[in-house]
Scaffold this active site. Structure first.
Site, short mmCIF file in Angstrom:
data_model
loop_
_atom_site.label_atom_id
_atom_site.label_comp_id
_atom_site.label_asym_id
_atom_site.label_seq_id
_atom_site.Cartn_x
_atom_site.Cartn_y
_atom_site.Cartn_z
N ASP A 71 42.26 41.76 52.44
CA ASP A 71 42.79 40.47 51.77
C ASP A 71 43.65 39.86 52.62
O ASP A 71 44.42 40.32 53.49
CB ASP A 71 43.14 40.49 50.49
CG ASP A 71 44.15 41.86 50.05
OD1 ASP A 71 44.53 42.37 50.97
OD2 ASP A 71 43.90 42.54 48.92
N ASN A 140 47.84 46.66 37.47
CA ASN A 140 46.80 46.22 36.34
C ASN A 140 45.24 46.66 36.86
O ASN A 140 44.34 46.43 36.24
CB ASN A 140 46.77 44.68 36.36
CG ASN A 140 46.09 44.07 37.90
OD1 ASN A 140 45.98 44.94 38.54
ND2 ASN A 140 45.97 42.75 37.64
N HIS A 142 43.86 46.58 39.67
CA HIS A 142 43.19 45.93 40.81
C HIS A 142 42.91 46.56 42.22
O HIS A 142 44.01 47.45 42.17
CB HIS A 142 43.81 44.45 41.09
CG HIS A 142 44.92 44.35 41.83
ND1 HIS A 142 45.78 43.29 41.86
CD2 HIS A 142 45.28 45.04 42.82
CE1 HIS A 142 46.81 43.34 42.55
NE2 HIS A 142 46.64 44.55 43.56
N GLU A 147 40.97 41.27 40.76
CA GLU A 147 41.54 41.38 39.52
C GLU A 147 40.78 41.74 38.33
O GLU A 147 39.47 41.68 38.20
CB GLU A 147 42.50 40.05 39.18
CG GLU A 147 43.38 39.56 40.17
CD GLU A 147 44.80 40.27 40.27
OE1 GLU A 147 44.86 41.43 39.76
OE2 GLU A 147 45.76 39.94 40.76
C1 F6R Z 1 46.62 44.88 49.50
C2 F6R Z 1 45.90 44.94 48.40
C3 F6R Z 1 46.34 45.30 47.00
C4 F6R Z 1 47.55 46.40 47.09
C5 F6R Z 1 48.18 46.62 45.50
C6 F6R Z 1 49.33 47.44 45.56
O1 F6R Z 1 46.07 44.54 50.82
O2 F6R Z 1 44.88 45.15 48.69
O3 F6R Z 1 45.17 45.70 46.16
O4 F6R Z 1 46.85 47.64 47.43
O5 F6R Z 1 48.77 45.36 44.94
O6 F6R Z 1 50.38 46.92 46.23
P1 F6R Z 1 51.55 48.08 46.54
O7 F6R Z 1 51.05 48.95 47.63
O8 F6R Z 1 52.48 46.90 47.23
O9 F6R Z 1 51.96 48.30 45.22
#
Ligand code: F6R
Length: 249
Positions: A71, A140, A142, A147
C-alpha cells in the site's frame, strides 16, 4: 473454530523479526527470483534490519528478487518522508542489492489512481504472482489498508482509512491532521492469491486483533481473520500480541 493458521508465539519483537527473516531468507535461497510482497509500519522494521544484516554478513542475495508493496498513502510524493516509498528505501532497499527496476510500490501520485490500481494488479500477474507475502495487522484487524468491512474478493483499489487507523498512524506524523485519509491498497483477494503468507504482530495493542484473527470466525469485519481460508499462513506473534489467545499451542 477453524485451525488452518500456523501460529508461532515467540518471546519478543526481536525474536519475531528473526524468525520472519529466516523464513524470507529460506524462500530466497530456494528461489532467487522470489516475488516478495512487503509491508511498512513499525512491525516489519526489525525484519528489514535482520535481512540487511543477512545481506551484509551472509551474502543473502536480493538481485533477482521482485518486490510488491501492499500500500501507499494517496497524494504523497515518493520523496515525502511519510510516504511508504520513502520508508521502504530508507529502511530496507537502500541497504540491500535489490534491483530498483524490480521494486513496485503503489504510486500515491498517480494521475489516474483507479487506472493505476488495475495496472498494479497486472504487474503482479505478469511477475507470476506473489510467492511470499509479509503482513502486519492493524489494531482493528486490517491487513494492508483493507479496513473492517472490506470485501473478501477486493482487489487493489483506492480506500478510505478508518478513524482507528488514522489515530494509530498519527504517531508517524507531526499531527493527526496530517495523516492522509486515503490510500491505494492491495485487496484481500489480491493478498489471498499469494502462495505463502507470513503475518507478524507485536505488542499488547494487537492482542485483540490477533485473538479474533486466530480464534474467531472468519469475517469481513476482521479482515485478517479471512486468512484462515488460505492454505499457507504463518502467524508469528510475540507474547504480548498472543496474550488474549485462549489456547496457546
Ligand atoms: C502497512 C500495512 C498495514 C500495517 C498495519 C500495522 O504496509 O499494510 O496494514 O501492517 O497498519 O502497522 P504497524 O506495524 O505500524 O503497527
Amino acid at each position: 473454530m477453524v485451525e488452518t493458521l500456523k501460529l508461532i508465539v515467540v518471546e519478543d519483537y526481536k525474536e519475531m523479526s528473526r524468525k520472519a527473516a529466516s523464513i524470507v531468507a529460506d524462500e530466497i535461497r530456494k528461489n532467487k527470483k522470489l516475488v516478495l510482497g512487503l509491508a511498512t509500519g513499525g512491525t516489519p522494521l526489525g525484519l528489514y534490519g535482520e535481512l540487511i544484516r543477512m545481506h551484509k554478513e551472509e551474502k543473502l542475495d536480493f538481485s533477482g528478487v521482485k518486490t510488491f508493496n501492499l500500500d501507499e498513502y494517496l497524494g504523497l510524493d515518493p520523496d515525502n518522508e511519510q510516504s511508504y516509498h520513502y520508508f521502504m528505501f530508507h529502511n530496507f532497499f537502500n541497504y540491500v542489492n535489490v534491483d530498483r527496476r524490480n521494486v513496485h510500490i503503489p504510486d500515491g501520485k498517480a494521475k489516474d489512481p483507479n487506472a493505476f490500481c488495475v495496472e498494479y494488479e497486472r504487474m503482479i500477474k505478469e511477475a507470476g504472482g506473489i510467492d511470499l507475502q509479509i503482513l502486519g495487522i492493524g489494531s482493528n484487524g486490517h491487513i494492508a489498508f483493507n479496513e473492517p468491512g472490506s470485501k473478501a474478493d477486493s482487489r487493489t483499489r483506492v480506500v478510505d482509512l478508518s478513524e482507528q487507523t488514522i489515530r494509530d498512524n498519527a504517531r508517524f506524523f507531526k499531527d493527526e491532521k496530517e495523516v492522509p485519509r486515503k490510500a491505494i491498497s492491495m485487496g484481500i483477494g489480491t493478498i489471498m492469491e499469494a502462495k505463502k503468507i507470513v503475518l507478524l504482530a507485536s505488542g499488547k495493542n494487537k492482542a485483540d486483533a490477533i485473538a479474533k484473527t486466530v480464534e474467531g470466525m472468519p469475517t469481513e469485519e476482521v479482515p485478517a481473520s479471512l486468512l484462515q481460508r488460505h492454505r499457507d499462513v504463518t502467524v508469528i506473534v510475540d507474547k504480548e500480541a498472543a496474550s488474549k489467545l485462549t489456547r496457546r499451542q
